[in-house]
Design a protein around this motif. Sequence first.
Motif, mmCIF file in Angstrom:
data_model
loop_
_atom_site.group_PDB
_atom_site.id
_atom_site.type_symbol
_atom_site.label_atom_id
_atom_site.label_comp_id
_atom_site.label_asym_id
_atom_site.label_seq_id
_atom_site.Cartn_x
_atom_site.Cartn_y
_atom_site.Cartn_z
ATOM 1 N N LEU A 26 27.604 46.253 67.095
ATOM 2 C CA LEU A 26 26.385 46.001 66.334
ATOM 3 C C LEU A 26 25.291 46.995 66.706
ATOM 4 O O LEU A 26 24.644 47.602 65.831
ATOM 5 N N ILE A 27 25.071 47.186 67.994
ATOM 6 C CA ILE A 27 24.000 48.069 68.456
ATOM 7 C C ILE A 27 24.282 49.513 68.073
ATOM 8 O O ILE A 27 23.390 50.230 67.598
ATOM 9 N N ILE A 126 22.597 35.914 65.702
ATOM 10 C CA ILE A 126 23.959 35.467 65.987
ATOM 11 C C ILE A 126 24.692 36.386 66.973
ATOM 12 O O ILE A 126 25.669 35.952 67.602
ATOM 13 N N TYR A 127 24.239 37.633 67.142
ATOM 14 C CA TYR A 127 24.946 38.566 68.021
ATOM 15 C C TYR A 127 24.230 38.831 69.345
ATOM 16 O O TYR A 127 24.879 39.047 70.369
ATOM 17 N N LEU A 128 22.913 38.859 69.333
ATOM 18 C CA LEU A 128 22.166 39.255 70.530
ATOM 19 C C LEU A 128 21.403 38.083 71.119
ATOM 20 O O LEU A 128 20.331 38.253 71.692
ATOM 21 N N LEU A 137 20.810 46.121 73.897
ATOM 22 C CA LEU A 137 19.976 46.744 72.868
ATOM 23 C C LEU A 137 18.905 47.617 73.517
ATOM 24 O O LEU A 137 18.607 48.712 73.015
ATOM 25 N N ALA A 138 18.323 47.147 74.623
ATOM 26 C CA ALA A 138 17.336 47.961 75.337
ATOM 27 C C ALA A 138 17.959 49.272 75.802
ATOM 28 O O ALA A 138 17.357 50.350 75.671
ATOM 29 N N VAL A 139 19.172 49.200 76.333
ATOM 30 C CA VAL A 139 19.875 50.414 76.757
ATOM 31 C C VAL A 139 20.175 51.305 75.552
ATOM 32 O O VAL A 139 20.022 52.531 75.616
#
Length: 442
Positions: A26-27, A126-128, A137-139
């Motif tokens: 996703l990311i 739903i994913y994070l 996501l931050a990375v």
Amino acid sequence: MNSLVLYSWFPIVLYLFRRFPPQRALIISFVSAWLFLPLAGFKLPGIPFEYNRMSATCLAILLATCLYDVERLKSFRFHWFDLPIVVWCLCSFASSVTNGLGAYDGFSSTLGRTVEWGGPYFLGRIYLNNFAGLRQLAVGIFLGGLAYIPFCLFEVATHINTHGLIYRFTVGAADLRYGSYRPSVFQRNGLVLGTWMMFASLMGVVLWKTKTIKQVKNIPITWLITALLITFILVKATGATFLLLVAIAIVLTALWYGTGSLLWLFLGATFVYLYLGVVGDFPGQEIIDFLGQFVPPDRLQSLGFRFMNEEMLSAKAREQILFGWGGFGRNMLYKEGGYAITVTDSLWIIAFGQNGLVGLISVFATLLTPVFSFWFFYPPASWSHPTIVIIAAFAVGLAMHAFDNVLNAFYNPVFILGSGGLTGILLNQKLQSFPARQSVVR
């Protein structure tokens, strides 16, 4: 070529979900699409919204979820925390109907906004919806900033737009700042790029501070952050630089002194700005007169023009204060002959003019409710775990993005994705019975 790239992105996203764990896929999909796909879009037969880099990404991820992880869809449970995004997506229908634009226009605008805003938010929900996901996501945002360094330096050195070079078209004239070229890479302009690099720099500083990442490809993170910050300065985004300094100050004062008062003060100033703008009492001329004592008049022209526009547009919006004027430029002011005499620069005045108070409140509630909630349930006293610090800093980044949209209108689906993920984290902790100020994250 542009349509081919966008069509090809659909199977690429499906492959990513076969190749990587769901959160990482996703990311990678969102960050890669936002950073590198063309700024193009087109209509498909029978579909009332534009097919572009983000609608393609959202639709492909939803298909991948249905094919490979349908249980994740079934796990979603609506909560009142989700109400702002639902209202923001649906209020355009009410705006169209109350202005006599018809149900079809309302349906089309609602569907378009649902894909544009609701899609990233829902996928984040739903994913994070756990600490590991939002930390990834931050990375991903930090790595996305690093990936942009060579492109930014290339544009600074050559004054050649990368998007135009690869995709053979540009979206605007050359962006100049302080007498020299300002890069935009694959973004709409240098301001959008500056906002992205601001968030990437913030995440990099926090990842370094918490020792979450020590090196990337055997390169020490201190070198990488230094390169990222230097590149960020070369982007010449003054507003984004201010937001980065404020964000770092908020995080550091919370860590050192155990207080979030600086964040509350900043958000309070944001709401005061919005309130005064809505009621028509914003002291724009007084601010210009005050700044004129320190800033050259030519540097204040743009700010003065903005305040004048917002004052006129706000007065027009108050004529349809509940649901606004709807689309087709009905929120604008025109002179004889049909020429617009106003310009809409900021998200707040666009939302207020087109969708009224309902739209304005719902869009900023979408961005800021997770921020308020996280800092309330995880105050600085509970930051004994580095992951909480990272997520808190991410929430600060969302607050900076919301404030930026008081002054500009720069849609960024990665931030909306994070807003949904942050909401999911709070709900998964079962806030009704969650022991506030818990210091350990499992």
